[in-house]
Design a protein around this motif. Structure first.
Motif, short mmCIF file in Angstrom:
data_model
loop_
_atom_site.label_atom_id
_atom_site.label_comp_id
_atom_site.label_asym_id
_atom_site.label_seq_id
_atom_site.Cartn_x
_atom_site.Cartn_y
_atom_site.Cartn_z
N TYR A 1 54.41 35.62 58.93
CA TYR A 1 55.44 36.43 59.29
C TYR A 1 55.20 37.36 60.36
CZ TYR A 1 53.32 39.97 56.17
OH TYR A 1 52.29 40.64 55.73
N CYS B 1 67.06 41.67 48.55
CA CYS B 1 65.76 40.59 48.87
C CYS B 1 64.55 41.61 48.62
CB CYS B 1 65.63 39.95 50.17
SG CYS B 1 65.99 41.14 51.57
N ASN B 2 63.49 41.03 48.22
CA ASN B 2 62.15 41.61 47.90
C ASN B 2 60.98 40.80 47.66
OD1 ASN B 2 64.19 41.65 45.17
ND2 ASN B 2 61.96 41.53 44.70
N PRO B 3 59.70 41.39 47.62
CA PRO B 3 58.69 40.70 47.37
C PRO B 3 58.69 40.71 45.93
CG PRO B 3 58.14 42.48 48.96
CD PRO B 3 59.48 42.60 48.43
N THR C 1 55.61 39.18 44.10
CA THR C 1 54.24 39.57 43.69
C THR C 1 53.70 40.98 43.94
OG1 THR C 1 53.08 38.58 45.38
CG2 THR C 1 53.65 37.18 43.58
N PHE D 1 51.66 40.50 47.32
CA PHE D 1 52.39 40.49 48.81
C PHE D 1 53.19 41.77 49.09
CE2 PHE D 1 56.04 38.86 51.40
CZ PHE D 1 55.37 38.50 52.57
N ARG D 2 53.86 42.45 47.87
CA ARG D 2 54.36 43.55 48.26
C ARG D 2 53.59 44.70 48.82
NH1 ARG D 2 55.43 44.97 43.36
NH2 ARG D 2 57.28 43.74 43.43
N LEU E 1 52.86 43.46 52.45
CA LEU E 1 54.01 43.43 53.64
C LEU E 1 54.20 45.10 53.70
CD1 LEU E 1 56.30 42.33 54.97
CD2 LEU E 1 57.69 42.21 52.95
N TYR E 2 54.46 46.06 52.79
CA TYR E 2 54.76 47.15 52.61
C TYR E 2 53.67 48.10 53.69
CZ TYR E 2 58.60 46.67 49.43
OH TYR E 2 59.79 46.36 48.71
N TYR F 1 63.82 31.31 47.13
CA TYR F 1 62.12 31.63 47.09
C TYR F 1 61.31 31.20 48.09
CZ TYR F 1 63.78 32.50 42.26
OH TYR F 1 64.40 33.12 41.04
N SER G 1 56.73 34.13 46.81
CA SER G 1 56.31 35.43 47.00
C SER G 1 57.39 36.42 47.56
CB SER G 1 55.10 35.48 48.21
OG SER G 1 53.96 34.67 48.00
N PHE G 2 58.64 35.79 47.65
CA PHE G 2 59.56 36.64 48.49
C PHE G 2 61.02 36.00 47.91
CE2 PHE G 2 62.79 38.58 51.20
CZ PHE G 2 62.13 39.87 51.33
#
Length: 232
Positions: free
Chosen positions: A3, A69-71, A73, A76-77, A80-81, A132, A136-137
């Motif tokens: 991403y 929408c949101n992560p 796991t 992955f959260r 990503l954050y 999905y 993961s998201f």
């Protein structure tokens, strides 16, 4: 999952919003309206995914907001954050300029879809879907709508301050397919899963109706000396 991230600093710094981010999976699906907020008490920044006002109420009668929408796991959260906040730090280091991570390899992200048939009186809505990405998201609140001739898919959107030529409010998608190829692939899968879920629901309803009819027919008989006779 590959991403890219695009981050800008908020022009108005009076509230707790410090910046905004967008996210693109592969080069095919974009998430917008990701907010970077400041917790003034703790003097820390955190990421808030785009949200919508649900029909639910909390124990105090207040409106319940849910993530569009949101992560999924925790791994992955965190990844990503952390990457969003790191990118925002680089924006501040360049005095408010836009920051983009390197363009990811051109590819379509792996995805799966679940659909719940749903109809509301006086509405053209026929179902709600979830997407999905790579387990993961998740993207919620995707609508399947009935057009004049065919079904079509509507992505989650929000009401802007703009109006069209007729004076009606303009809505903008929060997340959406970027390329024509991925849009066609994604929307076709959503409609296909809707048809499968609808057929299954109708089959279950038919089975329940048949069971109920058989039960009612059986109740119309009474036993006399061990024999079933019509009840009169």
């Amino acid at each position: 999952m590959k991403y890219s991230i695009n981050v800008t600093e908020a022009k108005n710094q009076e509230g707790n919003v410090r910046g905004f981010a967008s996210l693109v999976f592969g080069d095919s699906f974009k998430i917008t309206n990701i907010a970077i907020l400041e917790n003034k008490e703790k003097d820390t920044l955190f990421v808030s995914m785009p949200r919508y006002k649900s029909a639910e109420r909390d124990e105090n009668g207040g409106v319940v907001y849910k993530d569009v929408c949101n992560p999924i796991t925790s791994e992955f959260r965190k990844e990503l954050y952390d990457n969003i906040l790191e990118a925002f730090g680089q924006v501040r280091a360049t005095e408010g300029q836009e920051f983009k991570t390197e363009k990811s390899v051109r590819e379509m992200p792996e995805f799966s879809v679940t659909v719940t048939p749903y109809e509301r009186e006086g509405s053209n809505i026929r179902g709600l879907a979830r997407i999905y990405f790579d387990d993961s998201f998740i993207v919620n609140n995707v609508s399947i709508l009935q057009g004049k001739e065919n079904l079509f898919v509507a992505m989650p959107s929000y009401k802007t301050k703009q109006t069209d030529e007729q004076g009606k409010a303009v809505y903008q998608d929060v997340c959406y397919p970027v390329t024509k190829e991925f849009r066609e692939k994604l929307y076709a899968e959503i409609v296909n899963q809707y048809e499968i879920a609808k057929a299954k629901k109708e089959e279950q309803a038919l089975g329940s109706a048949q069971t109920q009819a058989q039960s009612q027919a059986k109740d119309q008989f009474m036993k006399v000396d061990g024999k079933e006779l019509p009840f009169r």
